[in-house]
Design a protein around this motif. Structure first.
Motif, PDB file in Angstrom:
ATOM      1  N   ALA A   9       0.840  -1.210   0.000  1.00 40.49           N
ATOM      2  CA  ALA A   9       0.000   0.000   0.000  1.00 40.49           C
ATOM      3  C   ALA A   9       0.868   1.250   0.000  1.00 40.49           C
ATOM      4  CB  ALA A   9      -0.941  -0.002   1.196  1.00 40.49           C
ATOM      5  N   MET A  10       1.919   1.288   0.810  1.00 38.85           N
ATOM      6  CA  MET A  10       2.806   2.457   0.867  1.00 38.85           C
ATOM      7  C   MET A  10       3.536   2.646  -0.465  1.00 38.85           C
ATOM      8  SD  MET A  10       2.142   3.768   3.766  1.00 38.85           S
ATOM      9  CE  MET A  10       0.493   3.073   3.578  1.00 38.85           C
ATOM     10  N   GLY A  11       3.821   1.540  -1.149  1.00 40.67           N
ATOM     11  CA  GLY A  11       4.493   1.598  -2.442  1.00 40.67           C
ATOM     12  C   GLY A  11       3.646   2.200  -3.545  1.00 40.67           C
ATOM     13  N   LYS A  12       2.351   2.336  -3.316  1.00 41.62           N
ATOM     14  CA  LYS A  12       1.470   2.948  -4.307  1.00 41.62           C
ATOM     15  C   LYS A  12       1.572   4.468  -4.311  1.00 41.62           C
ATOM     16  CE  LYS A  12      -0.206  -0.888  -5.812  1.00 41.62           C
ATOM     17  NZ  LYS A  12       0.208  -1.361  -7.132  1.00 41.62           N
ATOM     18  N   PHE A  13       2.323   5.022  -3.366  1.00 44.14           N
ATOM     19  CA  PHE A  13       2.553   6.464  -3.331  1.00 44.14           C
ATOM     20  C   PHE A  13       3.867   6.737  -4.051  1.00 44.14           C
ATOM     21  CE2 PHE A  13       4.031  10.393  -1.136  1.00 44.14           C
ATOM     22  CZ  PHE A  13       3.004  11.217  -1.544  1.00 44.14           C
ATOM     23  N   ALA A  14       3.803   7.340  -5.232  1.00 46.46           N
ATOM     24  CA  ALA A  14       5.005   7.652  -5.999  1.00 46.46           C
ATOM     25  C   ALA A  14       5.812   8.721  -5.265  1.00 46.46           C
ATOM     26  CB  ALA A  14       4.626   8.146  -7.391  1.00 46.46           C
ATOM     27  N   THR A  15       7.119   8.487  -5.157  1.00 50.24           N
ATOM     28  CA  THR A  15       7.981   9.441  -4.468  1.00 50.24           C
ATOM     29  C   THR A  15       9.209   9.745  -5.304  1.00 50.24           C
ATOM     30  OG1 THR A  15       9.332   7.764  -3.349  1.00 50.24           O
ATOM     31  CG2 THR A  15       7.328   8.490  -2.213  1.00 50.24           C
ATOM     32  N   ASN A 132      21.089  25.541   3.838  1.00 51.24           N
ATOM     33  CA  ASN A 132      21.497  25.936   2.490  1.00 51.24           C
ATOM     34  C   ASN A 132      20.781  25.053   1.474  1.00 51.24           C
ATOM     35  OD1 ASN A 132      22.865  27.246   0.429  1.00 51.24           O
ATOM     36  ND2 ASN A 132      24.864  27.049   1.408  1.00 51.24           N
ATOM     37  N   ILE A 133      20.616  25.591   0.275  1.00 48.97           N
ATOM     38  CA  ILE A 133      19.986  24.853  -0.829  1.00 48.97           C
ATOM     39  C   ILE A 133      20.722  25.193  -2.112  1.00 48.97           C
ATOM     40  CG2 ILE A 133      17.923  24.687  -2.301  1.00 48.97           C
ATOM     41  CD1 ILE A 133      16.210  25.138   0.158  1.00 48.97           C
ATOM     42  N   GLN A 134      20.943  24.164  -2.923  1.00 49.16           N
ATOM     43  CA  GLN A 134      21.470  24.367  -4.272  1.00 49.16           C
ATOM     44  C   GLN A 134      20.605  23.566  -5.230  1.00 49.16           C
ATOM     45  OE1 GLN A 134      25.694  24.862  -4.910  1.00 49.16           O
ATOM     46  NE2 GLN A 134      25.601  23.192  -6.399  1.00 49.16           N
ATOM     47  N   LEU A 135      20.182  24.193  -6.325  1.00 59.05           N
ATOM     48  CA  LEU A 135      19.289  23.552  -7.296  1.00 59.05           C
ATOM     49  C   LEU A 135      19.968  23.403  -8.651  1.00 59.05           C
ATOM     50  CD1 LEU A 135      16.067  25.609  -6.496  1.00 59.05           C
ATOM     51  CD2 LEU A 135      16.669  23.337  -5.651  1.00 59.05           C
ATOM     52  N   GLU A 136      19.623  22.329  -9.353  1.00 57.43           N
ATOM     53  CA  GLU A 136      20.088  22.066 -10.713  1.00 57.43           C
ATOM     54  C   GLU A 136      18.872  21.756 -11.580  1.00 57.43           C
ATOM     55  OE1 GLU A 136      23.287  22.131 -11.730  1.00 57.43           O
ATOM     56  OE2 GLU A 136      24.095  22.463  -9.714  1.00 57.43           O
ATOM     57  N   ASP A 137      18.974  22.028 -12.863  1.00 57.75           N
ATOM     58  CA  ASP A 137      17.925  21.621 -13.790  1.00 57.75           C
ATOM     59  C   ASP A 137      18.027  20.119 -14.022  1.00 57.75           C
ATOM     60  OD1 ASP A 137      16.839  24.155 -14.159  1.00 57.75           O
ATOM     61  OD2 ASP A 137      18.201  24.624 -15.813  1.00 57.75           O
ATOM     62  N   GLY A 138      16.899  19.506 -14.270  1.00 57.41           N
ATOM     63  CA  GLY A 138      16.898  18.081 -14.578  1.00 57.41           C
ATOM     64  C   GLY A 138      15.605  17.428 -14.165  1.00 57.41           C
ATOM     65  N   GLU A 139      15.433  16.207 -14.605  1.00 55.10           N
ATOM     66  CA  GLU A 139      14.253  15.413 -14.270  1.00 55.10           C
ATOM     67  C   GLU A 139      14.551  14.566 -13.044  1.00 55.10           C
ATOM     68  OE1 GLU A 139      11.213  15.507 -15.760  1.00 55.10           O
ATOM     69  OE2 GLU A 139      11.993  17.155 -16.954  1.00 55.10           O
ATOM     70  N   PRO A 140      13.564  14.353 -12.170  1.00 49.98           N
ATOM     71  CA  PRO A 140      13.797  13.570 -10.957  1.00 49.98           C
ATOM     72  C   PRO A 140      13.738  12.065 -11.204  1.00 49.98           C
ATOM     73  CG  PRO A 140      11.518  14.272 -11.028  1.00 49.98           C
ATOM     74  CD  PRO A 140      12.194  14.899 -12.219  1.00 49.98           C
ATOM     75  N   LEU A 141      14.436  11.326 -10.343  1.00 46.51           N
ATOM     76  CA  LEU A 141      14.287   9.880 -10.283  1.00 46.51           C
ATOM     77  C   LEU A 141      13.049   9.603  -9.431  1.00 46.51           C
ATOM     78  CD1 LEU A 141      15.504   7.086 -10.928  1.00 46.51           C
ATOM     79  CD2 LEU A 141      16.837   7.301  -8.812  1.00 46.51           C
ATOM     80  N   ILE A 142      12.178   8.737  -9.905  1.00 46.78           N
ATOM     81  CA  ILE A 142      10.913   8.437  -9.227  1.00 46.78           C
ATOM     82  C   ILE A 142      10.922   6.968  -8.787  1.00 46.78           C
ATOM     83  CG2 ILE A 142       8.387   8.328  -9.527  1.00 46.78           C
ATOM     84  CD1 ILE A 142       9.480  11.168  -9.722  1.00 46.78           C
ATOM     85  N   TYR A 143      10.264   6.692  -7.664  1.00 50.91           N
ATOM     86  CA  TYR A 143      10.117   5.319  -7.182  1.00 50.91           C
ATOM     87  C   TYR A 143       8.634   5.049  -6.970  1.00 50.91           C
ATOM     88  CZ  TYR A 143      11.735   1.045  -4.902  1.00 50.91           C
ATOM     89  OH  TYR A 143      12.005  -0.262  -4.588  1.00 50.91           O
ATOM     90  N   TYR A 144       8.154   3.967  -7.593  1.00 51.63           N
ATOM     91  CA  TYR A 144       6.737   3.632  -7.490  1.00 51.63           C
ATOM     92  C   TYR A 144       6.564   2.118  -7.551  1.00 51.63           C
ATOM     93  CZ  TYR A 144       1.858   2.957  -8.725  1.00 51.63           C
ATOM     94  OH  TYR A 144       0.557   2.527  -8.733  1.00 51.63           O
ATOM     95  N   SER A 145       5.835   1.582  -6.619  1.00 55.86           N
ATOM     96  CA  SER A 145       5.474   0.162  -6.593  1.00 55.86           C
ATOM     97  C   SER A 145       6.704  -0.740  -6.722  1.00 55.86           C
ATOM     98  CB  SER A 145       4.454  -0.132  -7.693  1.00 55.86           C
ATOM     99  OG  SER A 145       3.741  -1.309  -7.399  1.00 55.86           O
ATOM    100  N   GLY A 146       7.770  -0.360  -6.001  1.00 51.40           N
ATOM    101  CA  GLY A 146       8.975  -1.179  -5.961  1.00 51.40           C
ATOM    102  C   GLY A 146       9.890  -1.062  -7.160  1.00 51.40           C
ATOM    103  N   LYS A 147       9.646  -0.065  -8.036  1.00 51.04           N
ATOM    104  CA  LYS A 147      10.477   0.089  -9.239  1.00 51.04           C
ATOM    105  C   LYS A 147      10.852   1.551  -9.449  1.00 51.04           C
ATOM    106  CE  LYS A 147       8.360  -3.780 -11.617  1.00 51.04           C
ATOM    107  NZ  LYS A 147       7.536  -4.207 -12.721  1.00 51.04           N
TER     108      LYS A 147
END
Length: 155
Positions: A9-15, A132-147
């Motif tokens: 159930a927790m894996g159904k939340f994309a992070t 402090n924060i530093q930001l870069e352009d780019g697409e995030p890595l996502i984790y969903y349903s164990g993948k």
């Protein structure tokens, strides 16, 4: 409900995927985590969740600081290294933002001082005051349903 059903159930939340890093006595330690969120804008606070059995728990308590590195889509291997999913040793280079280690190429590097720690269940929640924060352009890595996943553009 059993543990597997709860985990599924927790894996159904994309992070997003992060690597939390800290430094103790000149040695840098890291762990992959998706239990991360913002808490407050004023003051700027975030929270991470660390298992009681994780070696990072002691290291963060010792250092009193940590970074949260939001990984870019192409940093899947780094996530796997710090999650213990790759058995062969790989050297990982760190940079520093202030005096706190960060992952080069992460789309966000957020450094924190531990404000408070709360033990809840089998984890400790560390509230971090953002320094402090530093930001870069780019697409995030996502984790969903164990993948691992990537965002799909609808443009």
């Amino acid at each position: 409900m059993d543990d597997r059903q709860f985990r599924n159930a927790m894996g159904k939340f994309a992070t997003g995927v992060t690597v939390v890093a800290t430094e103790v006595d000149g040695n840098v330690y890291g762990m992959t985590a998706n239990a991360f969120m913002s808490v407050s804008l004023q003051p700027k606070l975030v929270v991470i969740s660390v298992a009681e059995k994780a070696q990072m728990l002691k290291k963060i308590k010792q250092s009193g600081t940590f970074s949260v590195n939001i990984l870019a889509a192409e940093q899947k291997e780094l996530s796997m290294i710090f999650a213990g999913q790759l058995k062969e040793h790989r050297d990982v280079e760190f940079e520093h933002l202030g005096k706190i280690p960060v992952i080069p190429g992460a789309i966000a590097q957020i450094t924190c001082e531990v404000s408070v720690a709360h033990v809840e269940g089998d984890h400790t929640l560390f509230i971090g005051k953002v320094t402090n924060i530093q930001l870069e352009d780019g697409e995030p890595l996502i984790y969903y349903s164990g993948k691992y996943r990537k965002l799909e553009n609808d443009d």
